[in-house]
Write an enzyme that holds these catalytic residues in place. Sequence first.
Site, PDB file in Angstrom:
ATOM      1  CB  ALA A 180      -0.868  -0.049   1.200  1.00  0.00           C
TER       2      ALA A 180
ATOM      3  N   GLY B 208       0.770  -5.068   0.815  1.00  0.00           N
ATOM      4  CA  GLY B 208      -0.712  -5.180   0.050  1.00  0.00           C
ATOM      5  C   GLY B 208      -0.471  -5.576  -1.119  1.00  0.00           C
TER       6      GLY B 208
ATOM      7  CD  GLU C 133      -2.335  -7.829   3.143  1.00  0.00           C
ATOM      8  OE1 GLU C 133      -2.125  -6.573   2.836  1.00  0.00           O
ATOM      9  OE2 GLU C 133      -2.375  -7.847   4.182  1.00  0.00           O
TER      10      GLU C 133
ATOM     11  CD  GLU D 186       1.823  -5.435   5.828  1.00  0.00           C
ATOM     12  OE1 GLU D 186       2.663  -6.245   6.074  1.00  0.00           O
ATOM     13  OE2 GLU D 186       0.984  -5.546   4.897  1.00  0.00           O
TER      14      GLU D 186
HETATM   15  N1  DAK Z   1       4.658   3.189  -0.682  1.00  0.00           N
HETATM   16  C1  DAK Z   1       4.873   4.183  -1.178  1.00  0.00           C
HETATM   17  N2  DAK Z   1       6.069   4.534  -2.092  1.00  0.00           N
HETATM   18  C2  DAK Z   1       6.814   3.398  -2.187  1.00  0.00           C
HETATM   19  C3  DAK Z   1       6.417   2.185  -1.495  1.00  0.00           C
HETATM   20  C4  DAK Z   1       5.362   2.017  -0.817  1.00  0.00           C
HETATM   21  N3  DAK Z   1       4.815   0.822  -0.273  1.00  0.00           N
HETATM   22  N4  DAK Z   1       7.670   1.312  -1.803  1.00  0.00           N
HETATM   23  C5  DAK Z   1       8.374   1.863  -2.839  1.00  0.00           C
HETATM   24  N5  DAK Z   1       8.213   3.138  -2.790  1.00  0.00           N
HETATM   25  C6  DAK Z   1       8.903   4.390  -3.664  1.00  0.00           C
HETATM   26  C7  DAK Z   1       9.844   4.679  -2.688  1.00  0.00           C
HETATM   27  O1  DAK Z   1       9.486   5.597  -1.774  1.00  0.00           O
HETATM   28  C8  DAK Z   1      10.688   5.395  -3.659  1.00  0.00           C
HETATM   29  O2  DAK Z   1      10.072   6.531  -4.324  1.00  0.00           O
HETATM   30  P1  DAK Z   1      11.219   7.978  -4.416  1.00  0.00           P
HETATM   31  O3  DAK Z   1      12.027   8.019  -3.116  1.00  0.00           O
HETATM   32  O4  DAK Z   1      11.887   7.588  -5.803  1.00  0.00           O
HETATM   33  O5  DAK Z   1      10.158   8.881  -4.751  1.00  0.00           O
HETATM   34  C9  DAK Z   1      10.664   4.523  -4.842  1.00  0.00           C
HETATM   35  O6  DAK Z   1       9.289   3.545  -4.674  1.00  0.00           O
HETATM   36  C10 DAK Z   1      11.609   3.385  -5.321  1.00  0.00           C
HETATM   37  O7  DAK Z   1      11.835   2.834  -4.046  1.00  0.00           O
HETATM   38  P2  DAK Z   1      13.395   2.296  -3.135  1.00  0.00           P
HETATM   39  O8  DAK Z   1      14.230   3.726  -3.706  1.00  0.00           O
HETATM   40  O9  DAK Z   1      12.769   2.131  -1.717  1.00  0.00           O
HETATM   41  O10 DAK Z   1      13.654   1.094  -3.778  1.00  0.00           O
HETATM   42  P3  DAK Z   1      14.725  -0.006  -3.328  1.00  0.00           P
HETATM   43  O11 DAK Z   1      14.871  -0.858  -4.581  1.00  0.00           O
HETATM   44  O12 DAK Z   1      15.886   0.750  -2.783  1.00  0.00           O
HETATM   45  O13 DAK Z   1      14.063  -0.679  -2.330  1.00  0.00           O
HETATM   46  C11 DAK Z   1      11.822  -1.918  -1.561  1.00  0.00           C
HETATM   47  C12 DAK Z   1      12.591  -1.350  -2.698  1.00  0.00           C
HETATM   48  C13 DAK Z   1      10.630  -2.340  -2.076  1.00  0.00           C
HETATM   49  C14 DAK Z   1      12.452  -2.876  -0.624  1.00  0.00           C
HETATM   50  C15 DAK Z   1      11.485  -0.352  -0.591  1.00  0.00           C
HETATM   51  O14 DAK Z   1      10.995   0.524  -1.508  1.00  0.00           O
HETATM   52  C16 DAK Z   1      10.623  -0.724   0.596  1.00  0.00           C
HETATM   53  O15 DAK Z   1      10.852  -1.374   1.599  1.00  0.00           O
HETATM   54  N6  DAK Z   1       9.237  -0.325   0.310  1.00  0.00           N
HETATM   55  C17 DAK Z   1       8.221  -0.604   1.282  1.00  0.00           C
HETATM   56  C18 DAK Z   1       7.772  -1.815   1.395  1.00  0.00           C
HETATM   57  C19 DAK Z   1       6.823  -1.966   2.448  1.00  0.00           C
HETATM   58  O16 DAK Z   1       6.946  -1.801   3.640  1.00  0.00           O
HETATM   59  N7  DAK Z   1       5.510  -2.399   2.203  1.00  0.00           N
HETATM   60  C20 DAK Z   1       4.277  -2.407   2.926  1.00  0.00           C
HETATM   61  C21 DAK Z   1       3.652  -1.193   2.962  1.00  0.00           C
HETATM   62  S1  DAK Z   1       2.316  -1.361   4.255  1.00  0.00           S
HETATM   63  C22 DAK Z   1      -5.338  -2.429   4.026  1.00  0.00           C
HETATM   64  C23 DAK Z   1      -4.974  -2.912   2.606  1.00  0.00           C
HETATM   65  C24 DAK Z   1      -3.686  -3.077   2.484  1.00  0.00           C
HETATM   66  C25 DAK Z   1      -2.666  -2.658   3.718  1.00  0.00           C
HETATM   67  C26 DAK Z   1      -3.505  -1.919   4.732  1.00  0.00           C
HETATM   68  C27 DAK Z   1      -4.614  -1.757   4.895  1.00  0.00           C
HETATM   69  N8  DAK Z   1      -6.969  -2.347   4.078  1.00  0.00           N
HETATM   70  C28 DAK Z   1      -7.775  -3.018   2.987  1.00  0.00           C
HETATM   71  C29 DAK Z   1      -7.376  -1.587   5.303  1.00  0.00           C
HETATM   72  C30 DAK Z   1      -1.178  -2.650   3.279  1.00  0.00           C
HETATM   73  C31 DAK Z   1      -0.299  -2.143   3.925  1.00  0.00           C
HETATM   74  C32 DAK Z   1       1.103  -2.078   3.398  1.00  0.00           C
HETATM   75  O17 DAK Z   1       1.262  -2.611   2.196  1.00  0.00           O
END
Ligand code: DAK
Length: 258
Positions: A65, A109, A112, A132
């Site tokens: 997400a 997400g 998921e 998360e």
């Molecule tokens: N959200 C926003 N931006 C993201 C992102 C994310 N989840 N993942 C990556 N990006 C963006 C980065 O901020 C970066 O943007 P800029 O800085 O260039 O503007 C760009 O994508 C490239 O990312 P990185 O520079 O970080 O790339 P790397 O290759 O170094 O790293 C990575 C890749 C995937 C390991 C890293 O980006 C990362 O850790 N991303 C976050 C992963 C994460 O924590 N995902 C879980 C998010 S929480 C719900 C449904 C679903 C959910 C909640 C509620 N309901 C129905 C109620 C879900 C929640 C989640 O998914």
Amino acid sequence: MAYEYITTETQDGVAIITLNRPKALNALCAGLIAELGQALQSFDADAGIGCILITGSEKAFAAGADIKEMTDKTYQDVEAEDFITGDWEVLSKVRTPTIAAVSGFALGGGCEIAMMADMIVASDTAKFGQPEITIGTIPGSGGTQRLTRAVGKSLAMYMCLTGEFIDAETALRSGLVAKVVPTAELMEESLRIAKKIAGMSRPVARVCKEAVNVALETTLTEGVRFERRVFHATFAFDDRKEGMEAFAGKRKPEWNHR
Ligand code: DAK
């Protein structure tokens, strides 16, 4: 239909939905999820579509997400708007068989969404994770539930409590994915499977999917009873008779999807 965050196309009865927000690694912003829900509903209602394939880019199926979009929300906000719930759930509700073709990151997400599909085909670079907890929250769209049912308690606990990712081979071994292929072959193989499913009788494929899904929701006795009733019901389809006659006649069946 022109979309901003996804692209769609159809091929031989298969609808292909590609998540298309490459700069953010297909982070699932509200606009993307709304478009995904809309595309899924319209393909599910299309009698010419027998399978829906969802994919992302080579680097990311979806990195979760959109964290930046969520950062400033309060409990009151997410409770009041039932935060992004509706469109997130469409994939788990469509009756048409679905495949997620996953390359690169399928996180939070993204993992998921992939798990809501009927099966996952992964490239050998795929990485699955529920990170998360590393941003102070927990999976919110079935991660603690579908993942646990797919891979068992211990691996699900490891992934949800450490936020560490698993690779494609581990995902295959644990039953999270149906198949792993080299990245260059991901779309070819996923499309082959999708076209094969789309080439079946559509109502029969729909009830087959429904019966498999019942296995996750009920007891064995009830599940087998449901299966028996649905098996009997397939004898009401023209396509059941056509399939058996074609076998006996040593020819390919010609489904009329009724
Ligand atoms: N959200 C926003 N931006 C993201 C992102 C994310 N989840 N993942 C990556 N990006 C963006 C980065 O901020 C970066 O943007 P800029 O800085 O260039 O503007 C760009 O994508 C490239 O990312 P990185 O520079 O970080 O790339 P790397 O290759 O170094 O790293 C990575 C890749 C995937 C390991 C890293 O980006 C990362 O850790 N991303 C976050 C992963 C994460 O924590 N995902 C879980 C998010 S929480 C719900 C449904 C679903 C959910 C909640 C509620 N309901 C129905 C109620 C879900 C929640 C989640 O998914």
